[in-house]
Design a protein around this motif. Structure first.
Motif, PDB file in Angstrom:
ATOM      1  N   THR A 370       0.836  -1.199   0.000  1.00 52.99           N
ATOM      2  CA  THR A 370       0.000   0.000   0.000  1.00 52.99           C
ATOM      3  C   THR A 370       0.870   1.248   0.000  1.00 52.99           C
ATOM      4  O   THR A 370       0.664   2.168  -0.799  1.00 52.99           O
ATOM      5  CB  THR A 370      -0.913   0.019   1.246  1.00 52.99           C
ATOM      6  OG1 THR A 370      -1.608  -1.216   1.307  1.00 52.99           O
ATOM      7  CG2 THR A 370      -1.904   1.161   1.181  1.00 52.99           C
ATOM      8  N   LYS A 371       1.854   1.255   0.862  1.00 49.48           N
ATOM      9  CA  LYS A 371       2.731   2.423   0.939  1.00 49.48           C
ATOM     10  C   LYS A 371       3.456   2.642  -0.377  1.00 49.48           C
ATOM     11  O   LYS A 371       3.602   3.759  -0.854  1.00 49.48           O
ATOM     12  CB  LYS A 371       3.762   2.221   2.054  1.00 49.48           C
ATOM     13  CG  LYS A 371       3.186   2.518   3.423  1.00 49.48           C
ATOM     14  CD  LYS A 371       4.290   2.538   4.470  1.00 49.48           C
ATOM     15  CE  LYS A 371       3.683   2.568   5.859  1.00 49.48           C
ATOM     16  NZ  LYS A 371       4.496   1.812   6.820  1.00 49.48           N
ATOM     17  N   ASN A 374       1.078   4.037  -2.876  1.00 54.34           N
ATOM     18  CA  ASN A 374       0.600   5.349  -2.441  1.00 54.34           C
ATOM     19  C   ASN A 374       1.610   6.456  -2.736  1.00 54.34           C
ATOM     20  O   ASN A 374       1.259   7.623  -2.764  1.00 54.34           O
ATOM     21  CB  ASN A 374       0.304   5.298  -0.932  1.00 54.34           C
ATOM     22  CG  ASN A 374      -0.719   6.323  -0.521  1.00 54.34           C
ATOM     23  OD1 ASN A 374      -1.593   6.673  -1.312  1.00 54.34           O
ATOM     24  ND2 ASN A 374      -0.607   6.831   0.689  1.00 54.34           N
ATOM     25  N   GLY A 385      -2.191   8.873  -3.703  1.00 56.02           N
ATOM     26  CA  GLY A 385      -2.511   9.169  -2.311  1.00 56.02           C
ATOM     27  C   GLY A 385      -3.793   8.533  -1.807  1.00 56.02           C
ATOM     28  O   GLY A 385      -4.182   8.741  -0.665  1.00 56.02           O
ATOM     29  N   TRP A 387      -4.460   5.114  -2.086  1.00 51.75           N
ATOM     30  CA  TRP A 387      -4.348   3.659  -1.901  1.00 51.75           C
ATOM     31  C   TRP A 387      -4.561   3.297  -0.442  1.00 51.75           C
ATOM     32  O   TRP A 387      -3.999   3.906   0.456  1.00 51.75           O
ATOM     33  CB  TRP A 387      -2.972   3.179  -2.379  1.00 51.75           C
ATOM     34  CG  TRP A 387      -2.819   3.267  -3.871  1.00 51.75           C
ATOM     35  CD1 TRP A 387      -2.298   4.300  -4.581  1.00 51.75           C
ATOM     36  CD2 TRP A 387      -3.214   2.285  -4.833  1.00 51.75           C
ATOM     37  NE1 TRP A 387      -2.337   4.037  -5.932  1.00 51.75           N
ATOM     38  CE2 TRP A 387      -2.904   2.796  -6.115  1.00 51.75           C
ATOM     39  CE3 TRP A 387      -3.818   1.020  -4.744  1.00 51.75           C
ATOM     40  CZ2 TRP A 387      -3.155   2.086  -7.294  1.00 51.75           C
ATOM     41  CZ3 TRP A 387      -4.063   0.317  -5.924  1.00 51.75           C
ATOM     42  CH2 TRP A 387      -3.739   0.852  -7.177  1.00 51.75           C
TER      43      TRP A 387
HETATM   44  C1  LIG Z   1      -1.368   7.818   1.191  1.00 52.41           C
HETATM   45  O1  LIG Z   1      -0.961   9.138   0.856  1.00 52.41           O
HETATM   46  C2  LIG Z   1      -1.813  10.146   1.404  1.00 52.41           C
HETATM   47  C3  LIG Z   1      -1.374  11.493   0.832  1.00 52.41           C
HETATM   48  O2  LIG Z   1       0.018  11.618   0.876  1.00 52.41           O
HETATM   49  C4  LIG Z   1      -1.745  10.087   2.918  1.00 52.41           C
HETATM   50  O3  LIG Z   1      -2.610  11.054   3.480  1.00 52.41           O
HETATM   51  C5  LIG Z   1      -2.166   8.679   3.371  1.00 52.41           C
HETATM   52  O4  LIG Z   1      -2.016   8.564   4.768  1.00 52.41           O
HETATM   53  C6  LIG Z   1      -1.346   7.630   2.685  1.00 52.41           C
HETATM   54  N1  LIG Z   1      -1.875   6.314   3.034  1.00 52.41           N
HETATM   55  C7  LIG Z   1      -1.077   5.287   3.341  1.00 52.41           C
HETATM   56  C8  LIG Z   1      -1.774   4.012   3.673  1.00 52.41           C
HETATM   57  O5  LIG Z   1       0.130   5.354   3.351  1.00 52.41           O
END
Ligand SMILES: *[C@@H]1O[C@H](CO)[C@@H](O)[C@H](O)[C@H]1NC(C)=O
Ligand SMILES: *[C@@H]1O[C@H](CO)[C@@H](O)[C@H](O)[C@H]1NC(C)=O
Length: 506
Positions: A370-371, A374, A385, A387
């Motif tokens: 996921t990271k 993302n 952003g 995911w």
């Molecule tokens: C994904 O990215 C968004 C925007 O940068 C952030 O707010 C969110 O926490 C992220 N989610 C994960 C699961 O890392």
């Protein structure tokens, strides 16, 4: 960079990726599962499927290091990249000596033997593999390779494939039915290489024992995979497996082929009985029979739906970290259209197809993946952003996903074969992915061998494929360019790059 070195580099990246994932998921790479892994869970994940003999619970165990003693047999006419058609009977002794008997055939039904090889040597099991979890690495020492050709026509055919240096001294001494040592003469080694001979498959071993609820025990020997590129095969160190051999003592009954192969010798190759070719009908839902292993650290299950009336297909590929497919990483759902082509000339009995992938959806199943997704830039891979673990995202709006190497739409050239198992249930063989992780996006890259067969869940079920969207994996065949293998390798590279500062030092 040569393909070999690229593969090597990728493998290094994979390894680091695996360490990173392990660290992220809190498990340790060196915690190799020993015995009593529990596969019941994976089977339960396929509630809509008729599992025939697997319907009852099956527990799968895999010991590390494995116990190889005994004889292991082909259960059907095997197809290797090339294509090559063969049957195998490998015997391992407690002294670590082994004898591998390989019978090669001119036809895809293993009816017309060309030559047999008897390979003798010694195998020493080493450590658990850090690249292919669940496998054990081994060192081999060959002491002899003997060839027996089975007819004058076979001798001619072999001669036509071999370089002149090899044909001269050896082939002229070759008499049908008479063993000739190929290993101890200088020209002979050249011949072995020219024949594509390699026993690198013994470098990676795994024995799985299935414990069936009624006390039945089935043992399978998984040996390293054969590179799909002929020029790579003699020096490729396997990271995936071929189709397994079954124990002569503990195999699925009935197995008429096992009996024939067991009784064979280099002088008397098994002649497999002719089988009726079922006509190819893809209609229905096809699923993996077990957790599958792909070269380069990849465990997955596949599920495909085909709707011949609409020429539509959907494939779902669920990826895992472990050899029992219990720790999910991500799921791909690909769909599009397909067209059936001609019967294959290279692999009689198989049929050519062309698949078009028009839609791919990805679900990240764990935090690490996921990271990773993302972090992609806006417009490059779904909604940046957005995911989240377990939430599917379509890639159509971004025409694929740059970092994953998915470009939509995408086309692949495929090879399919429908066969039957020992209970006359249909099996679907889908072409093997190129070992280097590329996509069969050209006619010339079309597979000549197959992945593990898929079983038909139901030919009449007509629910829309998306109903199972959260469930399984489909076939990668159709996964365009970014076959799952490639996708994963790219994932590996991408993730690896977050660690670039130390990766590229090696
Ligand atoms: C994904 O990215 C968004 C925007 O940068 C952030 O707010 C969110 O926490 C992220 N989610 C994960 C699961 O890392
Ligand atoms: C395997 O899992 C099933 C279902 O979760 C459980 O009932 C069974 O006891 C387990 N077997 C072993 C050996 O762990």
């Amino acid at each position: 960079m040569s393909k070999g070195r690229l593969a090597h580099a990728l493998r290094g990246v994979c390894f680091i990726w695996q360490v990173a994932l392990m660290a992220a998921t809190g498990s340790k790479l060196w915690e190799v599962p020993t015995t009593s892994s529990n596969f019941s869970k994976s089977l339960q994940q396929q509630p809509h499927c008729h599992f025939r003999h697997h319907q009852d619970r099956v527990r799968i165990t895999a010991e590390i290091p494995p116990k190889l003693d005994g004889t292991w047999l082909s259960t059907r006419c095997e197809v290797r990249p090339g294509p090559e058609f063969l049957t195998r009977s490998y015997t391992f002794h407690p002294t670590r000596h082994f004898q591998a008997l390989q019978h090669y055939y001119a036809d895809s039904g293993c009816e017309n033997p060309v030559y047999s090889l008897v390979i003798r040597g010694k195998l020493r099991l080493q450590q658990a593999s850090w690249i292919t979890r669940g496998a054990t690495e081994a060192d081999q020492h060959l002491s002899g390779v003997v060839i027996v050709v089975h007819s004058l026509a076979a001798k001619q055919k072999l001669a036509s494939r071999l370089p002149p240096s090899c044909v001269g001294p050896n082939l002229s001494r070759m008499v049908p039915g008479k063993p000739l040592n190929l290993y101890n003469t200088r020209a002979g080694r050249g011949c072995l290489a020219a024949m594509g001979f390699s026993m690198m498959e013994l470098d990676l071993v795994r024995v799985e024992t299935q414990h069936h609820i009624h006390g039945e025990k089935i043992q399978e020997l998984f040996l390293g995979d054969i590179h799909t590129d002929w020029t790579e095969r003699t020096h490729y160190r396997p990271t995936g497996y071929q189709q397994p051999l079954q124990s002569a003592m503990h195999h699925i009954h009935p197995c008429p082929v096992c009996a024939l192969v067991y009784r064979s010798s280099e002088q008397r190759p098994p002649l497999l009985p002719r089988q009726a070719q079922p006509s190819i009908s893809l209609a229905g839902r096809w699923v993996s029979q077990q957790c599958e292993t792909r070269p380069t650290v990849l465990f997955l299950t596949r599920e495909f739906h085909f709707d011949p009336d609409q020429h539509a297909w959907e494939g779902i590929y669920r990826h895992y970290l472990d050899p029992l497919c219990s720790q999910s990483t991500f799921t791909l759902r690909a769909s599009g259209h397909y067209a059936q082509g001609n019967p294959s000339v290279k692999v009689p009995g198989a049929t050519e197809f062309v698949f078009k992938v028009t839609d791919v959806r990805v679900t990240a199943e764990d935090e690490s993946t996921t990271k990773l997704l993302n972090r992609t830039k806006s417009g490059k891979c779904g909604q940046a952003g957005e995911w989240k673990v377990g939430v599917e995202q379509g890639l159509s709006s971004t025409h694929g996903c740059t970092v994953l190497g998915i470009k939509l739409p995408h086309k692949e050239y495929e090879l399919f074969k429908v066969d039957q198992d020992h209970r006359r249930q249909p099996l679907l063989y889908v072409g093997e992915r190129p070992t280097d992780g590329s996509s069969p996006d050209r006619q010339t890259r079309r597979a000549t061998s197959f992945q593990a067969p898929l079983m038909l869940c139901s030919g009449t079920e007509t629910q829309p494929p998306s109903r199972y969207g959260s469930g399984f994996n489909s076939k990668q065949v159709q996964m365009g360019t970014s076959g799952t293998g490639r996708l994963t390798q790219i994932l590996l590279v991408v993730l690896g790059c977050t660690l670039c500062s130390w990766i590229w030092i090696f």
